[in-house]
Scaffold this active site. Structure first.
Site, PDB file in Angstrom:
ATOM      1  N   HIS A  88       0.964   7.131   2.795  1.00  0.00           N
ATOM      2  CA  HIS A  88       0.968   6.428   4.084  1.00  0.00           C
ATOM      3  C   HIS A  88       0.394   7.296   5.192  1.00  0.00           C
ATOM      4  O   HIS A  88       0.645   7.063   6.377  1.00  0.00           O
ATOM      5  CB  HIS A  88       2.402   6.056   4.537  1.00  0.00           C
ATOM      6  CG  HIS A  88       3.022   4.921   3.797  1.00  0.00           C
ATOM      7  ND1 HIS A  88       4.388   4.801   3.652  1.00  0.00           N
ATOM      8  CD2 HIS A  88       2.485   3.846   3.177  1.00  0.00           C
ATOM      9  CE1 HIS A  88       4.649   3.707   2.973  1.00  0.00           C
ATOM     10  NE2 HIS A  88       3.513   3.106   2.655  1.00  0.00           N
ATOM     11  N   ASP A 142      12.809  -8.807   0.382  1.00  0.00           N
ATOM     12  CA  ASP A 142      12.262  -9.216   1.669  1.00  0.00           C
ATOM     13  C   ASP A 142      13.337  -9.014   2.743  1.00  0.00           C
ATOM     14  O   ASP A 142      14.400  -9.639   2.694  1.00  0.00           O
ATOM     15  CB  ASP A 142      11.852 -10.695   1.577  1.00  0.00           C
ATOM     16  CG  ASP A 142      11.099 -11.132   2.822  1.00  0.00           C
ATOM     17  OD1 ASP A 142      11.657 -10.980   3.929  1.00  0.00           O
ATOM     18  OD2 ASP A 142       9.976 -11.635   2.679  1.00  0.00           O
ATOM     19  N   ARG A 198      11.455   0.179  -4.766  1.00  0.00           N
ATOM     20  CA  ARG A 198      11.531   1.574  -5.232  1.00  0.00           C
ATOM     21  C   ARG A 198      12.844   2.202  -4.784  1.00  0.00           C
ATOM     22  O   ARG A 198      13.270   1.994  -3.644  1.00  0.00           O
ATOM     23  CB  ARG A 198      10.368   2.404  -4.684  1.00  0.00           C
ATOM     24  CG  ARG A 198       9.013   1.965  -5.165  1.00  0.00           C
ATOM     25  CD  ARG A 198       7.944   2.963  -4.731  1.00  0.00           C
ATOM     26  NE  ARG A 198       6.635   2.350  -4.788  1.00  0.00           N
ATOM     27  CZ  ARG A 198       5.792   2.291  -3.753  1.00  0.00           C
ATOM     28  NH1 ARG A 198       6.113   2.839  -2.591  1.00  0.00           N
ATOM     29  NH2 ARG A 198       4.628   1.708  -3.884  1.00  0.00           N
ATOM     30  N   GLU A 207      -3.995   0.558   9.706  1.00  0.00           N
ATOM     31  CA  GLU A 207      -4.624   1.538   8.820  1.00  0.00           C
ATOM     32  C   GLU A 207      -6.131   1.311   8.720  1.00  0.00           C
ATOM     33  O   GLU A 207      -6.909   2.255   8.642  1.00  0.00           O
ATOM     34  CB  GLU A 207      -3.973   1.488   7.438  1.00  0.00           C
ATOM     35  CG  GLU A 207      -2.554   2.040   7.471  1.00  0.00           C
ATOM     36  CD  GLU A 207      -1.731   1.677   6.258  1.00  0.00           C
ATOM     37  OE1 GLU A 207      -1.700   2.462   5.315  1.00  0.00           O
ATOM     38  OE2 GLU A 207      -1.100   0.591   6.261  1.00  0.00           O
ATOM     39  N   ARG A 253     -10.381   3.187   1.314  1.00  0.00           N
ATOM     40  CA  ARG A 253      -9.038   3.745   1.240  1.00  0.00           C
ATOM     41  C   ARG A 253      -8.862   4.303  -0.169  1.00  0.00           C
ATOM     42  O   ARG A 253      -9.065   3.595  -1.161  1.00  0.00           O
ATOM     43  CB  ARG A 253      -8.003   2.649   1.474  1.00  0.00           C
ATOM     44  CG  ARG A 253      -6.614   3.192   1.325  1.00  0.00           C
ATOM     45  CD  ARG A 253      -5.569   2.125   1.394  1.00  0.00           C
ATOM     46  NE  ARG A 253      -4.268   2.748   1.294  1.00  0.00           N
ATOM     47  CZ  ARG A 253      -3.237   2.222   0.659  1.00  0.00           C
ATOM     48  NH1 ARG A 253      -3.354   1.043   0.073  1.00  0.00           N
ATOM     49  NH2 ARG A 253      -2.095   2.851   0.607  1.00  0.00           N
ATOM     50  N   LYS A 281      -9.256  -5.917  -0.521  1.00  0.00           N
ATOM     51  CA  LYS A 281      -8.991  -6.245   0.868  1.00  0.00           C
ATOM     52  C   LYS A 281     -10.073  -5.556   1.692  1.00  0.00           C
ATOM     53  O   LYS A 281     -10.450  -4.417   1.373  1.00  0.00           O
ATOM     54  CB  LYS A 281      -7.605  -5.689   1.225  1.00  0.00           C
ATOM     55  CG  LYS A 281      -6.993  -6.265   2.458  1.00  0.00           C
ATOM     56  CD  LYS A 281      -5.564  -5.759   2.605  1.00  0.00           C
ATOM     57  CE  LYS A 281      -5.141  -5.929   4.043  1.00  0.00           C
ATOM     58  NZ  LYS A 281      -4.028  -5.097   4.423  1.00  0.00           N
ATOM     59  N   ASN A 316     -10.308  -1.740   0.730  1.00  0.00           N
ATOM     60  CA  ASN A 316      -9.119  -1.306   0.002  1.00  0.00           C
ATOM     61  C   ASN A 316      -9.158  -2.027  -1.346  1.00  0.00           C
ATOM     62  O   ASN A 316      -8.826  -3.196  -1.450  1.00  0.00           O
ATOM     63  CB  ASN A 316      -7.875  -1.697   0.800  1.00  0.00           C
ATOM     64  CG  ASN A 316      -6.601  -1.169   0.167  1.00  0.00           C
ATOM     65  OD1 ASN A 316      -6.624  -0.653  -0.960  1.00  0.00           O
ATOM     66  ND2 ASN A 316      -5.492  -1.306   0.859  1.00  0.00           N
ATOM     67  N   ASN A 340       7.391  -2.754   2.916  1.00  0.00           N
ATOM     68  CA  ASN A 340       7.819  -2.885   1.533  1.00  0.00           C
ATOM     69  C   ASN A 340       7.804  -1.506   0.870  1.00  0.00           C
ATOM     70  O   ASN A 340       8.688  -1.159   0.091  1.00  0.00           O
ATOM     71  CB  ASN A 340       6.900  -3.883   0.823  1.00  0.00           C
ATOM     72  CG  ASN A 340       7.567  -4.407  -0.411  1.00  0.00           C
ATOM     73  OD1 ASN A 340       8.797  -4.547  -0.466  1.00  0.00           O
ATOM     74  ND2 ASN A 340       6.761  -4.671  -1.424  1.00  0.00           N
ATOM     75  N   GLY A 366       5.977  -3.455   8.539  1.00  0.00           N
ATOM     76  CA  GLY A 366       6.521  -4.811   8.686  1.00  0.00           C
ATOM     77  C   GLY A 366       7.961  -4.831   9.171  1.00  0.00           C
ATOM     78  O   GLY A 366       8.331  -5.628  10.042  1.00  0.00           O
ATOM     79  N   ILE A 367       8.798  -3.945   8.638  1.00  0.00           N
ATOM     80  CA  ILE A 367      10.212  -3.902   9.045  1.00  0.00           C
ATOM     81  C   ILE A 367      10.349  -3.148  10.370  1.00  0.00           C
ATOM     82  O   ILE A 367      10.998  -3.620  11.307  1.00  0.00           O
ATOM     83  CB  ILE A 367      11.070  -3.235   7.946  1.00  0.00           C
ATOM     84  CG1 ILE A 367      10.999  -4.057   6.645  1.00  0.00           C
ATOM     85  CG2 ILE A 367      12.506  -3.058   8.413  1.00  0.00           C
ATOM     86  CD1 ILE A 367      11.665  -3.390   5.446  1.00  0.00           C
ATOM     87  N   GLY A 368       9.704  -1.994  10.455  1.00  0.00           N
ATOM     88  CA  GLY A 368       9.795  -1.166  11.667  1.00  0.00           C
ATOM     89  C   GLY A 368       9.306  -1.887  12.915  1.00  0.00           C
ATOM     90  O   GLY A 368       9.865  -1.747  13.997  1.00  0.00           O
TER      91      GLY A 368
HETATM   92  P1  AMP Z   1       4.827  -4.514   5.035  1.00  0.00           P
HETATM   93  O1  AMP Z   1       4.893  -3.965   3.637  1.00  0.00           O
HETATM   94  O2  AMP Z   1       4.543  -3.465   6.059  1.00  0.00           O
HETATM   95  O3  AMP Z   1       3.941  -5.706   5.157  1.00  0.00           O
HETATM   96  O4  AMP Z   1       6.295  -5.056   5.391  1.00  0.00           O
HETATM   97  C1  AMP Z   1       6.910  -6.054   4.644  1.00  0.00           C
HETATM   98  C2  AMP Z   1       8.392  -6.112   5.011  1.00  0.00           C
HETATM   99  O5  AMP Z   1       8.528  -6.397   6.411  1.00  0.00           O
HETATM  100  C3  AMP Z   1       9.164  -7.179   4.253  1.00  0.00           C
HETATM  101  O6  AMP Z   1      10.402  -6.653   3.801  1.00  0.00           O
HETATM  102  C4  AMP Z   1       9.416  -8.210   5.339  1.00  0.00           C
HETATM  103  O7  AMP Z   1      10.579  -8.940   5.104  1.00  0.00           O
HETATM  104  C5  AMP Z   1       9.580  -7.314   6.556  1.00  0.00           C
HETATM  105  N1  AMP Z   1       9.503  -8.100   7.800  1.00  0.00           N
HETATM  106  C6  AMP Z   1       8.442  -8.742   8.315  1.00  0.00           C
HETATM  107  N2  AMP Z   1       8.818  -9.408   9.442  1.00  0.00           N
HETATM  108  C7  AMP Z   1      10.133  -9.182   9.622  1.00  0.00           C
HETATM  109  C8  AMP Z   1      11.109  -9.591  10.599  1.00  0.00           C
HETATM  110  N3  AMP Z   1      10.796 -10.366  11.610  1.00  0.00           N
HETATM  111  N4  AMP Z   1      12.384  -9.132  10.457  1.00  0.00           N
HETATM  112  C9  AMP Z   1      12.725  -8.341   9.421  1.00  0.00           C
HETATM  113  N5  AMP Z   1      11.854  -7.918   8.480  1.00  0.00           N
HETATM  114  C10 AMP Z   1      10.582  -8.332   8.571  1.00  0.00           C
END
Ligand code: AMP
Length: 406
Positions: free
Chosen positions: A182, A284, A243, A386, A93, A14, A7, A213, A332-334
Site C-alpha cells: 500500500h 463488508d 486476512r 493511488e 502498478r 483496471k 493495474n 478490504n 474505503g473504511i477509513g
Molecule cells: P476498499 O478496499 O478501500 O475499497 O474498502 C472496502 C471497504 O470499505 C469495505 O469493507 C466496505 O464495506 C467499506 N466501506 C465503504 N463505505 C463504507 C461506509 N460508508 N461505512 C463503512 N464501511 C464502508
C-alpha cells in the site's frame, strides 16, 4: 497528451488516463473476466461538458493481450482522434519491488527481468503485473513505461523495523524481511496531508491508516516510512476483510497438527477465510456495522477487534515516532466509517488525539480535519488516489530520464 495508469490483475485490467498538463482524470475503466466468453469492459470518459459518459461492452477476451487491445480500441473510438498517438507514458502498478526498487523505474529489459525475478515474493500479483507490462510494451513500443511499486515507499525503513527475529541466513538467502505494501496510498495521503496543512512533508511526522478490504498502517517520519504493519506479504498487521493480520506463527503448526490440512490450505484460510469474514462471516464493514447495530454479537466482536487492532498500531507508531503531527484515515473504511474512526481514537486523549464527533460524523467529501481544537494531533480524513500518485510518479520519472538524455 495523456498518461495511462495500468493495474493488471490475474483476470482483470483496471486503468485510468490523466491529462498530462493538469494530472486530472480523463477516462477510466475496468475489464473483468478475462479468459471467459463474456469479458466485460466498463469504460468511462469525461465529456467536454465535464460529465462522465459510460460505455459498457461484453465480448470474449482470451488473454491480457486481447484485453489491452480491446481497451485501446474502445478508448480510441470514444475520442475523436487516435488515443495512441497522444500517450506520454504508461505507469504500471507493480505489487512487489523487493529491495531492488526503492523508487519507480523506467521499464527496460533489465528492469523487467528484475521484476520477474521477484515473482517468488509475490506469486499472486507480480506475474499479472509483468504480463501487463510486456503487452503494453508490445502495443506501444515507442511510449516510455514506468513501474511504480507498492513496496517502494517503505524501503526507507531502518533495519530494526524491517528485520524479523529469525536466523540471519533466511534474510540473506531468501529475502525474508518486512517489505510493506500500500506504499503508493501511504505516500499519496502523506503528500496530501502536507499540502493541506501547508507544511513541508520533510518536517512532518504522520501515522497513516489505509483501512479498506486490505488494511495497513504506516509510521511516516519527516516524510519517510519508518515502519509499516504489512510484512513479507500483505497478510501481517491489521485485521482485514479476509486476512487474519497478526497472529502467533505457532497457530499454523498447531492447526496443521490438529486438522491434518496441508500448509497450502492453511495459508489460504489465513488469506481468504479469516479477518472480519472469519470472525463474523462478513467482510463488508457496512454490513458488519448494520448487523452489530441490530445486536449480532459476532458482528460486534469483529468491529471491536478491527478497531482495537488499529488503535494498538496507533500507539505503537506514536512510540516509534516520538511526536506526531497528524493521523490520517484513508481507504474505503477509513474514509467512510465515522464509527470506526471514532472507536479507533477513543481513549487516546492522553496521546493528544481527540475527535470532534460532529466533524467526524458530518457527511462531507474531500480532505477534512476531524479533531477538536484542543487536540495536539490533527486527525485527517483523506480520500486516497493511488492512480493519481502513479501518474504523478510516472511523469516525474520520465521527465527526469528525458532531462538526463539531453
Ligand atoms: P476498499 O478496499 O478501500 O475499497 O474498502 C472496502 C471497504 O470499505 C469495505 O469493507 C466496505 O464495506 C467499506 N466501506 C465503504 N463505505 C463504507 C461506509 N460508508 N461505512 C463503512 N464501511 C464502508
Amino acid at each position: 497528451m495523456r498518461v495511462i495508469v495500468v493495474n493488471s490483475g490475474s483476470s482483470s485490467i483496471k486503468y485510468e488516463t490523466f491529462d498530462l498538463a493538469t494530472l486530472s482524470a480523463a477516462s477510466k475503466g475496468l475489464l473483468e473476466r478475462i479468459g471467459t466468453q463474456d469479458s466485460r469492459l466498463k469504460h468511462r470518459r469525461l465529456d467536454p461538458s465535464g460529465k462522465w459518459e459510460e460505455i459498457n461492452e461484453t465480448r470474449p477476451i482470451s488473454d491480457h493481450r486481447e484485453g489491452f487491445s480491446f481497451i485501446l480500441e474502445v478508448s480510441a473510438r470514444s475520442r475523436s482522434g487516435s488515443e495512441m498517438a497522444e500517450i506520454f507514458g504508461v505507469g504500471h502498478r507493480v505489487v512487489h519491488g523487493g529491495e531492488k526498487f526503492r523508487e519507480p523505474a523506467i521499464i527496460d529489459d533489465a528492469a523487467l527481468g528484475a521484476i520477474e525475478e521477484l515473482i517468488p515474493l509475490a506469486p499472486l500479483h507480480n506475474p499479472a503485473n509483468v504480463t501487463g507490462i510486456k503487452v503494453m510494451r508490445d502495443l506501444l513500443p515507442r511510449v516510455p513505461q514506468v513501474a511504480v511499486f507498492d513496496t517502494a515507499f517503505h524501503q526507507t525503513m531502518p533495519p530494526r523495523a524491517f528485520h524479523y527475529a529469525l536466523p540471519a541466513e533466511f534474510y540473506r538467502s531468501f529475502g525474508v524481511r518486512r517489505y510493506g505494501f500500500h506504499g503508493t496510498s501511504h505516500q499519496y495521503v502523506a503528500g496530501a496531508a502536507a499540502r493541506h496543512l501547508g507544511r513541508p512533508l520533510a518536517k512532518l511526522n504522520l501515522i497513516t491508516l489505509h483501512l479498506g478490504n486490505g488494511a495497513s498502517a504506516a509510521a511516516v517520519e519527516k516524510g519517510k516510512s519508518i515502519d509499516t504493519s504489512m510484512g513479507l506479504t500483505p497478510l501481517e498487521g491489521l485485521i482485514m476483510g479476509t486476512r487474519s493480520g497478526d497472529i502467533d506463527p505457532a497457530v499454523h503448526f498447531y492447526l496443521q497438527r490438529k486438522t491434518g490440512r496441508p500448509f497450502g490450505e492453511i495459508e489460504d484460510i489465513l488469506n481468504k477465510e479469516s479477518g472480519l469474514k472469519g470472525i463474523c462471516g462478513m467482510n463488508d464493514m457496512r454490513e458488519i456495522q448494520k448487523r452489530a447495530r441490530e445486536g449480532d454479537g459476532r458482528a460486534e466482536l469483529a468491529f471491536e477487534m478491527f478497531c482495537y487492532r488499529v488503535k494498538k498500531y496507533i500507539g505503537a507508531y506514536y512510540a516509534a515516532l516520538g511526536t506526531v503531527d497528524a493521523t490520517v484515515f484513508t481507504g474505503g473504511i477509513g474514509e467512510n466509517s465515522a464509527l470506526v474512526r471514532s472507536r479507533t481514537c477513543e481513549g487516546l486523549s492522553g496521546l493528544g488525539i481527540t475527535l470532534d464527533e460532529n466533524a467526524n460524523s458530518a457527511a462531507a467529501g474531500g480532505i477534512r480535519e476531524i479533531q477538536t481544537e484542543e487536540s495536539r494531533v490533527k486527525v485527517l480524513v483523506i480520500p486516497t488516489n493511488e492512480e493519481h500518485e502513479i501518474a504523478r510518479q510516472t511523469v516525474e520519472v520520465i521527465g527526469k530520464a528525458k532531462g538526463q538524455k539531453q
